[in-house]
Design a protein around this motif. Structure first.
Motif, PDB file in Angstrom:
ATOM      1  N   PHE A  63      14.147 -15.042  -6.383  1.00 42.67           N
ATOM      2  CA  PHE A  63      12.745 -15.434  -6.208  1.00 42.67           C
ATOM      3  C   PHE A  63      11.871 -15.028  -7.392  1.00 42.67           C
ATOM      4  O   PHE A  63      10.973 -15.764  -7.792  1.00 42.67           O
ATOM      5  CB  PHE A  63      12.187 -14.858  -4.907  1.00 42.67           C
ATOM      6  CG  PHE A  63      12.695 -15.560  -3.690  1.00 42.67           C
ATOM      7  CD1 PHE A  63      12.276 -16.836  -3.390  1.00 42.67           C
ATOM      8  CD2 PHE A  63      13.614 -14.953  -2.854  1.00 42.67           C
ATOM      9  CE1 PHE A  63      12.744 -17.505  -2.286  1.00 42.67           C
ATOM     10  CE2 PHE A  63      14.097 -15.615  -1.737  1.00 42.67           C
ATOM     11  CZ  PHE A  63      13.660 -16.888  -1.455  1.00 42.67           C
ATOM     12  N   ALA A  64      12.104 -13.844  -7.977  1.00 37.42           N
ATOM     13  CA  ALA A  64      11.261 -13.389  -9.081  1.00 37.42           C
ATOM     14  C   ALA A  64      11.611 -14.097 -10.381  1.00 37.42           C
ATOM     15  O   ALA A  64      10.757 -14.240 -11.268  1.00 37.42           O
ATOM     16  CB  ALA A  64      11.399 -11.882  -9.268  1.00 37.42           C
ATOM     17  N   GLY A  65      12.828 -14.569 -10.526  1.00 41.27           N
ATOM     18  CA  GLY A  65      13.229 -15.260 -11.742  1.00 41.27           C
ATOM     19  C   GLY A  65      12.791 -16.700 -11.800  1.00 41.27           C
ATOM     20  O   GLY A  65      12.955 -17.374 -12.809  1.00 41.27           O
ATOM     21  N   GLY A  66      12.253 -17.230 -10.719  1.00 41.32           N
ATOM     22  CA  GLY A  66      11.763 -18.592 -10.697  1.00 41.32           C
ATOM     23  C   GLY A  66      12.825 -19.623 -10.359  1.00 41.32           C
ATOM     24  O   GLY A  66      12.640 -20.809 -10.630  1.00 41.32           O
ATOM     25  N   TYR A  67      13.925 -19.218  -9.773  1.00 39.50           N
ATOM     26  CA  TYR A  67      15.001 -20.151  -9.445  1.00 39.50           C
ATOM     27  C   TYR A  67      14.779 -20.870  -8.117  1.00 39.50           C
ATOM     28  O   TYR A  67      15.457 -21.835  -7.820  1.00 39.50           O
ATOM     29  CB  TYR A  67      16.351 -19.418  -9.410  1.00 39.50           C
ATOM     30  CG  TYR A  67      16.743 -18.887 -10.753  1.00 39.50           C
ATOM     31  CD1 TYR A  67      17.137 -19.752 -11.766  1.00 39.50           C
ATOM     32  CD2 TYR A  67      16.706 -17.530 -11.018  1.00 39.50           C
ATOM     33  CE1 TYR A  67      17.487 -19.271 -13.013  1.00 39.50           C
ATOM     34  CE2 TYR A  67      17.054 -17.036 -12.252  1.00 39.50           C
ATOM     35  CZ  TYR A  67      17.450 -17.910 -13.248  1.00 39.50           C
ATOM     36  OH  TYR A  67      17.794 -17.431 -14.476  1.00 39.50           O
ATOM     37  N   SER A  68      13.867 -20.395  -7.308  1.00 42.38           N
ATOM     38  CA  SER A  68      13.594 -21.068  -6.041  1.00 42.38           C
ATOM     39  C   SER A  68      12.488 -22.095  -6.240  1.00 42.38           C
ATOM     40  O   SER A  68      11.726 -22.050  -7.210  1.00 42.38           O
ATOM     41  CB  SER A  68      13.164 -20.048  -4.982  1.00 42.38           C
ATOM     42  OG  SER A  68      11.876 -19.553  -5.262  1.00 42.38           O
ATOM     43  N   GLY A  69      12.366 -23.015  -5.323  1.00 37.07           N
ATOM     44  CA  GLY A  69      11.324 -24.032  -5.401  1.00 37.07           C
ATOM     45  C   GLY A  69       9.981 -23.531  -4.900  1.00 37.07           C
ATOM     46  O   GLY A  69       8.975 -24.209  -5.030  1.00 37.07           O
ATOM     47  N   MET A  70       9.953 -22.361  -4.332  1.00 37.97           N
ATOM     48  CA  MET A  70       8.708 -21.798  -3.794  1.00 37.97           C
ATOM     49  C   MET A  70       7.890 -21.166  -4.908  1.00 37.97           C
ATOM     50  O   MET A  70       8.419 -20.644  -5.870  1.00 37.97           O
ATOM     51  CB  MET A  70       9.023 -20.739  -2.739  1.00 37.97           C
ATOM     52  CG  MET A  70       9.762 -21.272  -1.544  1.00 37.97           C
ATOM     53  SD  MET A  70      10.284 -19.981  -0.399  1.00 37.97           S
ATOM     54  CE  MET A  70       8.821 -19.062  -0.149  1.00 37.97           C
ATOM     55  N   ASN A  71       6.585 -21.237  -4.753  1.00 39.43           N
ATOM     56  CA  ASN A  71       5.684 -20.574  -5.690  1.00 39.43           C
ATOM     57  C   ASN A  71       5.224 -19.262  -5.062  1.00 39.43           C
ATOM     58  O   ASN A  71       4.654 -19.247  -3.973  1.00 39.43           O
ATOM     59  CB  ASN A  71       4.469 -21.449  -6.003  1.00 39.43           C
ATOM     60  CG  ASN A  71       4.859 -22.666  -6.809  1.00 39.43           C
ATOM     61  OD1 ASN A  71       5.805 -22.611  -7.580  1.00 39.43           O
ATOM     62  ND2 ASN A  71       4.133 -23.759  -6.626  1.00 39.43           N
ATOM     63  N   ILE A  72       5.471 -18.173  -5.754  1.00 37.51           N
ATOM     64  CA  ILE A  72       5.049 -16.865  -5.266  1.00 37.51           C
ATOM     65  C   ILE A  72       3.579 -16.685  -5.633  1.00 37.51           C
ATOM     66  O   ILE A  72       3.184 -16.904  -6.791  1.00 37.51           O
ATOM     67  CB  ILE A  72       5.916 -15.754  -5.881  1.00 37.51           C
ATOM     68  CG1 ILE A  72       7.378 -15.991  -5.500  1.00 37.51           C
ATOM     69  CG2 ILE A  72       5.470 -14.394  -5.427  1.00 37.51           C
ATOM     70  CD1 ILE A  72       8.345 -15.031  -6.143  1.00 37.51           C
ATOM     71  N   PRO A  73       2.718 -16.293  -4.649  1.00 38.50           N
ATOM     72  CA  PRO A  73       1.282 -16.212  -4.932  1.00 38.50           C
ATOM     73  C   PRO A  73       0.900 -15.051  -5.849  1.00 38.50           C
ATOM     74  O   PRO A  73      -0.197 -15.038  -6.387  1.00 38.50           O
ATOM     75  CB  PRO A  73       0.649 -16.048  -3.548  1.00 38.50           C
ATOM     76  CG  PRO A  73       1.719 -15.488  -2.701  1.00 38.50           C
ATOM     77  CD  PRO A  73       3.006 -16.008  -3.248  1.00 38.50           C
ATOM     78  N   VAL A  74       1.788 -14.109  -6.057  1.00 37.04           N
ATOM     79  CA  VAL A  74       1.496 -12.949  -6.896  1.00 37.04           C
ATOM     80  C   VAL A  74       2.311 -13.081  -8.180  1.00 37.04           C
ATOM     81  O   VAL A  74       3.515 -13.341  -8.123  1.00 37.04           O
ATOM     82  CB  VAL A  74       1.870 -11.638  -6.163  1.00 37.04           C
ATOM     83  CG1 VAL A  74       1.570 -10.434  -7.031  1.00 37.04           C
ATOM     84  CG2 VAL A  74       1.161 -11.539  -4.838  1.00 37.04           C
ATOM     85  N   PRO A  81      12.490  -9.058 -13.116  1.00 37.08           N
ATOM     86  CA  PRO A  81      13.774  -9.777 -13.116  1.00 37.08           C
ATOM     87  C   PRO A  81      14.708  -9.396 -14.263  1.00 37.08           C
ATOM     88  O   PRO A  81      15.907  -9.598 -14.168  1.00 37.08           O
ATOM     89  CB  PRO A  81      13.372 -11.244 -13.204  1.00 37.08           C
ATOM     90  CG  PRO A  81      12.040 -11.248 -13.825  1.00 37.08           C
ATOM     91  CD  PRO A  81      11.375  -9.961 -13.405  1.00 37.08           C
ATOM     92  N   HIS A  82      14.171  -8.834 -15.338  1.00 35.90           N
ATOM     93  CA  HIS A  82      15.003  -8.563 -16.509  1.00 35.90           C
ATOM     94  C   HIS A  82      15.544  -7.137 -16.546  1.00 35.90           C
ATOM     95  O   HIS A  82      16.588  -6.908 -17.164  1.00 35.90           O
ATOM     96  CB  HIS A  82      14.229  -8.837 -17.798  1.00 35.90           C
ATOM     97  CG  HIS A  82      13.871 -10.273 -17.956  1.00 35.90           C
ATOM     98  ND1 HIS A  82      14.793 -11.241 -18.260  1.00 35.90           N
ATOM     99  CD2 HIS A  82      12.684 -10.914 -17.830  1.00 35.90           C
ATOM    100  CE1 HIS A  82      14.202 -12.419 -18.317  1.00 35.90           C
ATOM    101  NE2 HIS A  82      12.908 -12.250 -18.055  1.00 35.90           N
ATOM    102  N   VAL A  83      14.865  -6.187 -15.908  1.00 35.64           N
ATOM    103  CA  VAL A  83      15.297  -4.790 -15.995  1.00 35.64           C
ATOM    104  C   VAL A  83      15.544  -4.182 -14.618  1.00 35.64           C
ATOM    105  O   VAL A  83      16.613  -3.607 -14.370  1.00 35.64           O
ATOM    106  CB  VAL A  83      14.253  -3.941 -16.767  1.00 35.64           C
ATOM    107  CG1 VAL A  83      14.645  -2.486 -16.789  1.00 35.64           C
ATOM    108  CG2 VAL A  83      14.092  -4.455 -18.183  1.00 35.64           C
TER     109      VAL A  83
END
Length: 106
Positions: A63-74, A81-83
Motif C-alpha cells: 500500500f505504501a509503495g503505490g502498488y494498489s489501486g487505492m489512494n491513501i489520504p495521508v 517503503p524503502h527503509v
C-alpha cells in the motif's frame, strides 16, 4: 531421603507415592518432558510472530509503495517503503529463523 514436593516431609528415594499425603511423586523424566514442551512452545511463538511481522511488512509495502489501486489520504514518506518495511521484513525473517532453531532444539 528426599522431601515430598507437596507436603515437605522426608520420604525415601525409591517411593513413587508419599506415605503422608498420598500424592504421586513426579519422576525426573516428567520434568525434562515439561521443559522440552516449554521450549517447543517458545519456538512456535517466535515462528508465528516472525511470520506475522513479515506479512505485515509485505502489506505495508504494497500500500505504501503505490502498488494498489487505492489512494491513501495521508502522504507516505519515502523512508517507509524503502527503509522501514524491509527492516520489518528482515526482523520477521530473523524471528522465524530463531523460532525454527528453538523448535528444532527442543
Amino acid at each position: 531421603m528426599r522431601s515430598c514436593p507437596f507436603c515437605g516431609k522426608p520420604i525415601g528415594f525409591t517411593l513413587n507415592r508419599c506415605p503422608y499425603c498420598r500424592e504421586a511423586i513426579p519422576t525426573g523424566g516428567a520434568v525434562a518432558k515439561k521443559v522440552n514442551s516449554v521450549q517447543t512452545f517458545e519456538g512456535r511463538k517466535y515462528l508465528r510472530r516472525g511470520f506475522l511481522y513479515s506479512l505485515l511488512a509485505g502489506i505495508i509495502y504494497f500500500f505504501a509503495g503505490g502498488y494498489s489501486g487505492m489512494n491513501i489520504p495521508v502522504p507516505i514518506p519515502d523512508l517507509v517503503p524503502h527503509v522501514l518495511t524491509p527492516l520489518l521484513f528482515l526482523a520477521g525473517l530473523g524471528m522465524m529463523l530463531y523460532g525454527g532453531f528453538l523448535y528444532l532444539r527442543a
